[in-house]
Design an enzyme around this catalytic site. Structure first.
Site, mmCIF file in Angstrom:
data_model
loop_
_atom_site.group_PDB
_atom_site.id
_atom_site.type_symbol
_atom_site.label_atom_id
_atom_site.label_comp_id
_atom_site.label_asym_id
_atom_site.label_seq_id
_atom_site.Cartn_x
_atom_site.Cartn_y
_atom_site.Cartn_z
ATOM 1 N N SER A 192 0.832 -1.207 0.000
ATOM 2 C CA SER A 192 0.000 0.000 0.000
ATOM 3 C C SER A 192 0.863 1.253 0.000
ATOM 4 O O SER A 192 1.912 1.310 0.653
ATOM 5 C CB SER A 192 -0.874 0.040 1.260
ATOM 6 O OG SER A 192 -1.782 -1.021 1.275
ATOM 7 N N VAL A 205 -14.983 3.921 6.235
ATOM 8 C CA VAL A 205 -15.400 5.323 6.133
ATOM 9 C C VAL A 205 -16.873 5.495 5.758
ATOM 10 O O VAL A 205 -17.405 6.598 5.866
ATOM 11 C CB VAL A 205 -14.500 6.142 5.168
ATOM 12 C CG1 VAL A 205 -13.085 6.226 5.701
ATOM 13 C CG2 VAL A 205 -14.525 5.562 3.763
ATOM 14 N N ILE A 261 -7.345 6.284 0.795
ATOM 15 C CA ILE A 261 -8.524 5.425 0.654
ATOM 16 C C ILE A 261 -9.282 5.774 -0.628
ATOM 17 O O ILE A 261 -9.497 6.955 -0.908
ATOM 18 C CB ILE A 261 -9.450 5.634 1.874
ATOM 19 C CG1 ILE A 261 -8.800 5.035 3.127
ATOM 20 C CG2 ILE A 261 -10.832 5.058 1.632
ATOM 21 C CD1 ILE A 261 -9.539 5.380 4.389
ATOM 22 N N TYR A 305 -10.219 4.462 -16.138
ATOM 23 C CA TYR A 305 -10.249 5.072 -14.793
ATOM 24 C C TYR A 305 -11.645 5.621 -14.469
ATOM 25 O O TYR A 305 -12.054 5.670 -13.310
ATOM 26 C CB TYR A 305 -9.162 6.138 -14.674
ATOM 27 C CG TYR A 305 -8.716 6.393 -13.251
ATOM 28 C CD1 TYR A 305 -8.229 5.356 -12.450
ATOM 29 C CD2 TYR A 305 -8.789 7.666 -12.691
ATOM 30 C CE1 TYR A 305 -7.831 5.583 -11.145
ATOM 31 C CE2 TYR A 305 -8.382 7.901 -11.394
ATOM 32 C CZ TYR A 305 -7.903 6.867 -10.624
ATOM 33 O OH TYR A 305 -7.495 7.103 -9.328
ATOM 34 N N LYS A 315 -11.592 11.687 -8.314
ATOM 35 C CA LYS A 315 -10.299 12.310 -7.970
ATOM 36 C C LYS A 315 -10.314 13.804 -8.289
ATOM 37 O O LYS A 315 -9.690 14.598 -7.580
ATOM 38 C CB LYS A 315 -9.150 11.619 -8.701
ATOM 39 C CG LYS A 315 -8.852 10.185 -8.221
ATOM 40 C CD LYS A 315 -8.503 10.105 -6.746
ATOM 41 C CE LYS A 315 -7.914 8.734 -6.386
ATOM 42 N NZ LYS A 315 -7.815 8.556 -4.911
ATOM 43 N N THR A 371 -0.819 -2.069 -6.666
ATOM 44 C CA THR A 371 -1.327 -2.339 -5.315
ATOM 45 C C THR A 371 -2.635 -3.107 -5.447
ATOM 46 O O THR A 371 -3.136 -3.304 -6.558
ATOM 47 C CB THR A 371 -1.623 -1.021 -4.564
ATOM 48 O OG1 THR A 371 -2.636 -0.314 -5.297
ATOM 49 C CG2 THR A 371 -0.392 -0.151 -4.425
ATOM 50 N N LEU A 372 -3.212 -3.459 -4.307
ATOM 51 C CA LEU A 372 -4.493 -4.173 -4.299
ATOM 52 C C LEU A 372 -5.575 -3.346 -5.004
ATOM 53 O O LEU A 372 -6.307 -3.856 -5.864
ATOM 54 C CB LEU A 372 -4.885 -4.420 -2.844
ATOM 55 C CG LEU A 372 -5.861 -5.540 -2.547
ATOM 56 C CD1 LEU A 372 -5.368 -6.850 -3.116
ATOM 57 C CD2 LEU A 372 -6.064 -5.649 -1.038
HETATM 58 O O1 0WD Z 1 -1.507 3.309 -8.862
HETATM 59 C C1 0WD Z 1 -1.921 3.437 -7.718
HETATM 60 N N1 0WD Z 1 -1.929 2.444 -6.885
HETATM 61 C C2 0WD Z 1 -2.382 4.798 -7.283
HETATM 62 C C3 0WD Z 1 -3.149 4.940 -6.164
HETATM 63 C C4 0WD Z 1 -2.001 5.971 -8.111
HETATM 64 C C5 0WD Z 1 -2.468 7.216 -7.587
HETATM 65 C C6 0WD Z 1 -3.255 7.300 -6.475
HETATM 66 N N2 0WD Z 1 -3.605 6.165 -5.782
HETATM 67 C C7 0WD Z 1 -4.447 6.326 -4.594
HETATM 68 C C8 0WD Z 1 -5.668 5.452 -4.518
HETATM 69 O O2 0WD Z 1 -6.704 5.931 -5.348
HETATM 70 C C9 0WD Z 1 -6.005 5.586 -3.038
HETATM 71 O O3 0WD Z 1 -6.659 6.818 -2.805
HETATM 72 O O4 0WD Z 1 -3.725 6.007 -3.439
HETATM 73 C C10 0WD Z 1 -4.621 5.644 -2.401
HETATM 74 C C11 0WD Z 1 -4.131 4.355 -1.770
HETATM 75 O O5 0WD Z 1 -4.302 3.294 -2.692
HETATM 76 P P1 0WD Z 1 -3.301 2.052 -2.890
HETATM 77 O O6 0WD Z 1 -2.191 2.140 -1.950
HETATM 78 O O7 0WD Z 1 -3.051 1.956 -4.346
HETATM 79 O O8 0WD Z 1 -4.262 0.817 -2.582
HETATM 80 P P2 0WD Z 1 -4.478 -0.223 -1.386
HETATM 81 O O9 0WD Z 1 -3.203 -0.721 -0.850
HETATM 82 O O10 0WD Z 1 -5.455 -1.238 -1.899
HETATM 83 O O11 0WD Z 1 -5.190 0.666 -0.281
HETATM 84 C C12 0WD Z 1 -6.421 1.322 -0.470
HETATM 85 C C13 0WD Z 1 -7.297 0.933 0.693
HETATM 86 C C14 0WD Z 1 -8.235 -0.246 0.559
HETATM 87 O O12 0WD Z 1 -7.773 -1.341 0.101
HETATM 88 P P3 0WD Z 1 -8.746 -2.198 -0.932
HETATM 89 O O13 0WD Z 1 -7.719 -3.000 -1.628
HETATM 90 O O14 0WD Z 1 -9.678 -2.942 -0.082
HETATM 91 O O15 0WD Z 1 -9.458 -1.238 -1.879
HETATM 92 O O16 0WD Z 1 -8.324 1.834 0.970
HETATM 93 C C15 0WD Z 1 -9.087 1.230 1.997
HETATM 94 C C16 0WD Z 1 -8.823 -0.236 1.961
HETATM 95 O O17 0WD Z 1 -8.021 -0.633 3.008
HETATM 96 N N3 0WD Z 1 -10.513 1.373 1.841
HETATM 97 C C17 0WD Z 1 -11.286 1.755 2.863
HETATM 98 N N4 0WD Z 1 -10.977 2.111 4.117
HETATM 99 C C18 0WD Z 1 -11.989 2.429 4.920
HETATM 100 N N5 0WD Z 1 -13.260 2.414 4.533
HETATM 101 C C19 0WD Z 1 -12.582 1.722 2.367
HETATM 102 C C20 0WD Z 1 -13.600 2.061 3.271
HETATM 103 N N6 0WD Z 1 -14.887 2.050 2.934
HETATM 104 N N7 0WD Z 1 -12.559 1.322 1.070
HETATM 105 C C21 0WD Z 1 -11.290 1.125 0.750
#
Ligand code: 0WD
Length: 254
Positions: free
Chosen positions: A19, A65, A92, A155, A162, A193-194
């Protein structure tokens, strides 16, 4: 000692050790911050607990959330534990995987609302709760993506979310500026990531970035973490309302 010595912060969005939030947590802990993590439900608890242990981090509990009671409980726990707080990281986002593929126009009303609620409104409501615990000022940071600015294949509704998140950063920066609470976002390049695994053709997006970004590679959660450190520390004390790209420079060519 270190850049973050004496600072305490809440980091939301660690799902596993890939993450982006985990990259930020490590960078802050290395510089002396005390950190509190949350997990989303029992399935993630098992992954987050050992990670928290690795950093000597506190766990503020379960946080979904979409459930205001769980957010209240997390902020009550932080208040009980620390009384006040210096920074919050919001990493998130969520949208139905089936709609991160194909055409934006096919987004359903239900998924539109859910995507906006989890990926946009949550940052605003977290900011409001954090304000109460930041009598001496503080720093709020969220994560965004280039799909807010330009149309990226697949996307879809997440790009629209976003864009709203980036606008929220600006409005929150004004609301909280007089209290010396800064609000910024990092626009990260694509990272496997996930959450990213739900996006259609993500491997192609990674490859496209490798070929075209000025640095000719993608970024890592650790690199985003180091840039996060700047926003969460006093190094960026004159900066608010900013959307900062950590994307190997892709945004200048894409
Ligand atoms: O390429 C990428 N990975 C990018 C991610 C590029 C640019 C931005 N981002 C952003 C994402 O949109 C997000 O806002 O970075 C942020 C973190 O994302 P991440 O590190 O890529 O993803 P991950 O490790 O999956 O963490 C996001 C987590 C969720 O994981 P899952 O896999 O279940 O979607 O957000 C959390 C959850 O742990 N999440 C929530 N937490 C609380 N309440 C909820 C919720 N309802 N839904 C998702």
């Amino acid at each position: 000692q270190g850049l973050m010595a004496g600072k305490r912060g809440l980091i939301l969005g660690v799902a596993n050790n890939r993450s982006i939030a985990w990259g930020i947590a490590k960078a802050c802990a290395e510089q002396g911050a005390e950190i509190s993590l949350t997990y989303q439900g029992e399935a993630f608890r098992k992954r987050v607990e050992p990670l928290a242990k690795e950093l000597g981090a506190h766990i503020a509990g379960h946080c979904d959330v979409t459930d205001p009671a769980s957010l209240d409980a997390v902020f009550d726990e932080i208040k009980k534990q620390w009384g006040k707080i210096d920074f919050v990281v919001h990493a998130i986002a969520f949208s139905d995987k089936d709609e991160l593929d194909g055409r934006y126009i096919d987004t359903t009303h239900g998924n539109f609302l859910r995507t906006m609620d989890i990926s946009v409104f949550s940052f605003t409501t977290i900011a409001k709760r954090a304000e109460e615990l930041m009598p001496d000022g503080g720093s709020l940071l969220t994560l965004t993506y280039y799909g807010a600015e330009k149309v990226m294949p697949h996307y879809n509704v997440m790009g629209v979310a976003k864009a709203a998140l980036e606008a929220s950063v600006r409005y929150l920066a004004v609301d909280l500026g007089s209290k010396n609470i800064r609000v910024n976002a990092i626009s990260a390049g694509p990272i496997k990531t996930l959450a990213a695994s739900g996006i259609g053709d993500f491997r192609y997006i990674l490859k496209w970035n490798e070929y075209n970004a000025p640095l000719k590679r993608t970024v890592t959660p650790e690199e985003v973490g180091d840039s996060g450190l700047y926003f969460l520390s006093d190094l960026s004390r004159g900066v608010t309302g900013e959307i900062h790209h950590v994307d190997s420079g892709y945004h200048v060519v894409g």
